[in-house]
Design an enzyme around this catalytic site. Sequence first.
Site, PDB file in Angstrom:
ATOM      1  N   SER A 225       0.843  -1.202   0.000  1.00  0.00           N
ATOM      2  CA  SER A 225       0.000   0.000   0.000  1.00  0.00           C
ATOM      3  C   SER A 225       0.879   1.254   0.000  1.00  0.00           C
ATOM      4  CB  SER A 225      -0.933  -0.020   1.217  1.00  0.00           C
ATOM      5  OG  SER A 225      -1.915   0.978   1.096  1.00  0.00           O
ATOM      6  N   ASN A 226       0.325   2.382   0.338  1.00  0.00           N
ATOM      7  CA  ASN A 226       1.108   3.619   0.414  1.00  0.00           C
ATOM      8  C   ASN A 226       0.569   4.495   1.539  1.00  0.00           C
ATOM      9  OD1 ASN A 226      -1.065   5.366  -0.715  1.00  0.00           O
ATOM     10  ND2 ASN A 226      -0.754   4.038  -2.486  1.00  0.00           N
ATOM     11  N   PHE A 227       1.172   5.659   1.740  1.00  0.00           N
ATOM     12  CA  PHE A 227       0.852   6.496   2.908  1.00  0.00           C
ATOM     13  C   PHE A 227      -0.364   7.410   2.709  1.00  0.00           C
ATOM     14  CE2 PHE A 227       5.442   5.736   3.650  1.00  0.00           C
ATOM     15  CZ  PHE A 227       5.333   5.149   4.911  1.00  0.00           C
TER      16      PHE A 227
END
Length: 421
Positions: A225-227
Amino acid sequence: MQSTRGVLIVLKGKNIIVGICGGIAAYKTPQLVRLLKKEGANVRIALTEGGSRFVSELSLATVSEEAVYRSIFPPTNKEGTDFTHHISLGEWADALVIAPATANTLAKLSAGLCDDMLTACFITLRPGKPILVFPAMDGGMFLSPSVQRNIATLSAGGCQVFNPESGELASGQCGTGRMPEPDTILLRLKEALGRSAPSSPLHELSVVITAGPTREKIDGVRFISNFSSGKMGFAIARAAAKRGARVTLIAGPVNLETPPGVERINVESAMEMYGAAESFFGSCDIFIGAAAVADYRPLSPYEGKIKKNAEELQLTLVKNPDILAAFSLQKSPRQLAIGFALEKEHDLEHARKKLESKALDLIAFNVFDHKTSGFEVDTNILTLIEREGQATELPLLSKDGAAEKLLDAIETVRLKTGIKT
Ligand code: CTP
């Protein structure tokens, strides 16, 4: 996939000042405050000296969950005191409701006197914010020339003054002078706030927004995923709903409340987001890609939990479909495609290329620095680039502020493109 609808309640999140003067009807005001709070409004009380004789400060503080405002002079010995609260309280408010309004306060308001918090709020309220006045007093007093003259002055100044109701009065006589019941006052306030909402070209348009990150499963317990926090996309959804658009927010996994009036569809992966978005491709007026969609997903996620037996582990990733590009490549001329470009450097050329390659109508370029713009933070610095190459760099704004500017730009692009509703 899971869909929920945030209820559009005109009072939700609105800042309301209830001004209470010295009349017997003041005993009904804790009930009014409770109704307002139940609707999701933030309520602060401006209580006059006379008002405090009829309703206790403690009751009002308890139901409003806020300290009650009385004097324009703040205590000087308390930490965290707002020394200019005689100005800031009025500026904070979306509306002022004065109930009950006595003959004395009507006279002070019409003359512009300012010797307590109620009268100060009246003067410092921002232009255009509704002021609702509910006079309540003895019938003879109400009909007296001076009270009628003051009411006329206030009405001419833009206040909404509501005639009292008829019935039994505190004097034991019957006549016109009673304050309406709290639920009637609530209704009048909702109507006033509804009327004061500015009309926007986005009114009734269908706006679809993707927001937040996606999660791409590696196995049953792990993902890529990412932030992305989803804050920018949610701010756009909130702002568009406030402009009267029919908003669908396709949200990846984020910890944010659904903005009022927004249809929310929760998704996890890019493929789910694509599936949810695709069903709106033919029908929406504006598609805004604010999600940080994972570019790749594991080719074959493991069903159970991958054990750490091997020294090396190779994951094969495959490219996810580009949701925004898929929309924009098939869209009709009456539809707009809006995208985001996030870069480490201030590289406008890259954003321009993305605008071209994805055939977008507008791209919002931002740089991520984890402090003022990009993922997770509450502020953003956007540069808006239109198809004809015009770029507008916005200052540092809250994400809500940046969302408003983006929507202003979308309205302008729509106008320039000559799209008719
Ligand atoms: N987008 C999308 N679907 C994807 C990838 C991106 O809808 N699979 C949308 C995003 O919501 C955003 C824009 O496209 O509006 C961002 O484009 P993208 O090419 O992903 O930007 P970067 O990640 O910045 O691109 P690059 O990796 O080329 O730098």
